[in-house]
Each structure stands twice: as structure tokens, then as C-alpha cells.
Design a protein around this motif. Structure first.
Motif, PDB file in Angstrom:
ATOM      1  N   CYS A  19       0.831  -1.202   0.000  1.00  0.00           N
ATOM      2  CA  CYS A  19       0.000   0.000   0.000  1.00  0.00           C
ATOM      3  C   CYS A  19       0.869   1.257   0.000  1.00  0.00           C
ATOM      4  CB  CYS A  19      -0.928  -0.012   1.214  1.00  0.00           C
ATOM      5  SG  CYS A  19      -1.979   1.442   1.338  1.00  0.00           S
ATOM      6  N   CYS A  20       1.910   1.253   0.821  1.00  0.00           N
ATOM      7  CA  CYS A  20       2.799   2.428   0.903  1.00  0.00           C
ATOM      8  C   CYS A  20       3.507   2.679  -0.417  1.00  0.00           C
ATOM      9  CB  CYS A  20       3.826   2.240   2.018  1.00  0.00           C
ATOM     10  SG  CYS A  20       3.108   2.342   3.661  1.00  0.00           S
ATOM     11  N   LYS A  21       3.964   1.615  -1.078  1.00  0.00           N
ATOM     12  CA  LYS A  21       4.646   1.774  -2.356  1.00  0.00           C
ATOM     13  C   LYS A  21       3.697   2.296  -3.431  1.00  0.00           C
ATOM     14  CE  LYS A  21       8.293  -1.613  -1.709  1.00  0.00           C
ATOM     15  NZ  LYS A  21       8.858  -2.914  -2.131  1.00  0.00           N
ATOM     16  N   VAL A  29      -2.708   8.794   4.510  1.00  0.00           N
ATOM     17  CA  VAL A  29      -4.164   8.827   4.432  1.00  0.00           C
ATOM     18  C   VAL A  29      -4.724   7.510   3.886  1.00  0.00           C
ATOM     19  CG1 VAL A  29      -6.120  10.025   3.385  1.00  0.00           C
ATOM     20  CG2 VAL A  29      -4.112  11.316   4.107  1.00  0.00           C
ATOM     21  N   LYS A  30      -4.099   6.993   2.835  1.00  0.00           N
ATOM     22  CA  LYS A  30      -4.653   5.838   2.136  1.00  0.00           C
ATOM     23  C   LYS A  30      -4.400   4.496   2.824  1.00  0.00           C
ATOM     24  CE  LYS A  30      -4.711   7.697  -2.523  1.00  0.00           C
ATOM     25  NZ  LYS A  30      -4.282   7.475  -3.913  1.00  0.00           N
ATOM     26  N   LYS A  33      -6.001   1.630   7.067  1.00  0.00           N
ATOM     27  CA  LYS A  33      -6.585   0.317   7.347  1.00  0.00           C
ATOM     28  C   LYS A  33      -5.485  -0.743   7.492  1.00  0.00           C
ATOM     29  CE  LYS A  33      -8.794  -2.780   4.548  1.00  0.00           C
ATOM     30  NZ  LYS A  33      -9.611  -3.120   3.409  1.00  0.00           N
ATOM     31  N   GLN A  34      -4.525  -0.733   6.566  1.00  0.00           N
ATOM     32  CA  GLN A  34      -3.429  -1.697   6.615  1.00  0.00           C
ATOM     33  C   GLN A  34      -2.533  -1.446   7.828  1.00  0.00           C
ATOM     34  OE1 GLN A  34      -4.408  -0.026   3.955  1.00  0.00           O
ATOM     35  NE2 GLN A  34      -4.649  -1.432   2.236  1.00  0.00           N
ATOM     36  N   ASN A  35      -2.311  -0.182   8.143  1.00  0.00           N
ATOM     37  CA  ASN A  35      -1.490   0.176   9.291  1.00  0.00           C
ATOM     38  C   ASN A  35      -2.145  -0.291  10.590  1.00  0.00           C
ATOM     39  OD1 ASN A  35       0.600   1.261  10.787  1.00  0.00           O
ATOM     40  ND2 ASN A  35      -0.231   3.319  10.774  1.00  0.00           N
TER      41      ASN A  35
END
Length: 84
Positions: A19-21, A29-30, A33-35
Motif C-alpha cells: 500500500c505504501c509503495k 491517508v490511504k 486500514k493496513q497500518n
């Protein structure tokens, strides 16, 4: 402990990393949820007493390797003959 818990939460780590990549600068912001999923997984392991004991035993085992002297104390204190 951190390394072992990350290995056990590898799926969440991979999701967050992907997601970060993909998100670039907007990852804050995006990828919430994964974090959150990653934090939840890691916190569960950090608060688990059985996991703590497992990590502690592995650490003590590793530490023992470095504490063993290469030469025994008795042998170190022996006087070696000098060459003439």
C-alpha cells in the motif's frame, strides 16, 4: 521480539508495504486500514506472555554463544614458556 513478531505478521507487513509503495506521498491517508491491521497483529504478539518467554529463551541462547570464552580461564592463566 520485533523481528520475530514481524515474521509472524508477514501478511500484514506485506499488505502495508504494498500500500505504501502504491500510494507514495498519500500513504498516511490511504494506508490507515493496513497500518491498523499491522499494529493490531504486532500488539497481540507483544502482549502475549508465551511469545515473550519464547523470545527470551532464544535471546539467552544466542547470548550464551558470545559469552563463552574462546579459551578457558584456567588455560589463560597458565604461563606459557617463552622462546629463547
Amino acid at each position: 521480539m520485533r523481528k520475530m513478531s514481524r515474521e509472524r505478521c508477514s501478511e500484514q507487513v506485506q499488505d502495508f508495504t504494498k500500500c505504501c509503495k502504491d500510494s507514495g506521498i498519500l500513504m498516511v491517508v490511504k494506508c490507515q486500514k493496513q497500518n491498523s491491521a499491522l499494529k493490531e497483529c504486532l500488539t497481540a504478539y507483544y502482549n502475549d506472555p508465551a511469545f515473550y518467554e519464547e523470545c527470551k529463551l532464544e535471546y539467552l541462547k544466542e547470548r550464551e554463544k558470545f559469552r563463552k570464552p574462546a579459551m578457558s580461564t584456567k588455560r589463560r592463566l597458565q604461563k606459557f614458556p617463552t622462546s629463547m
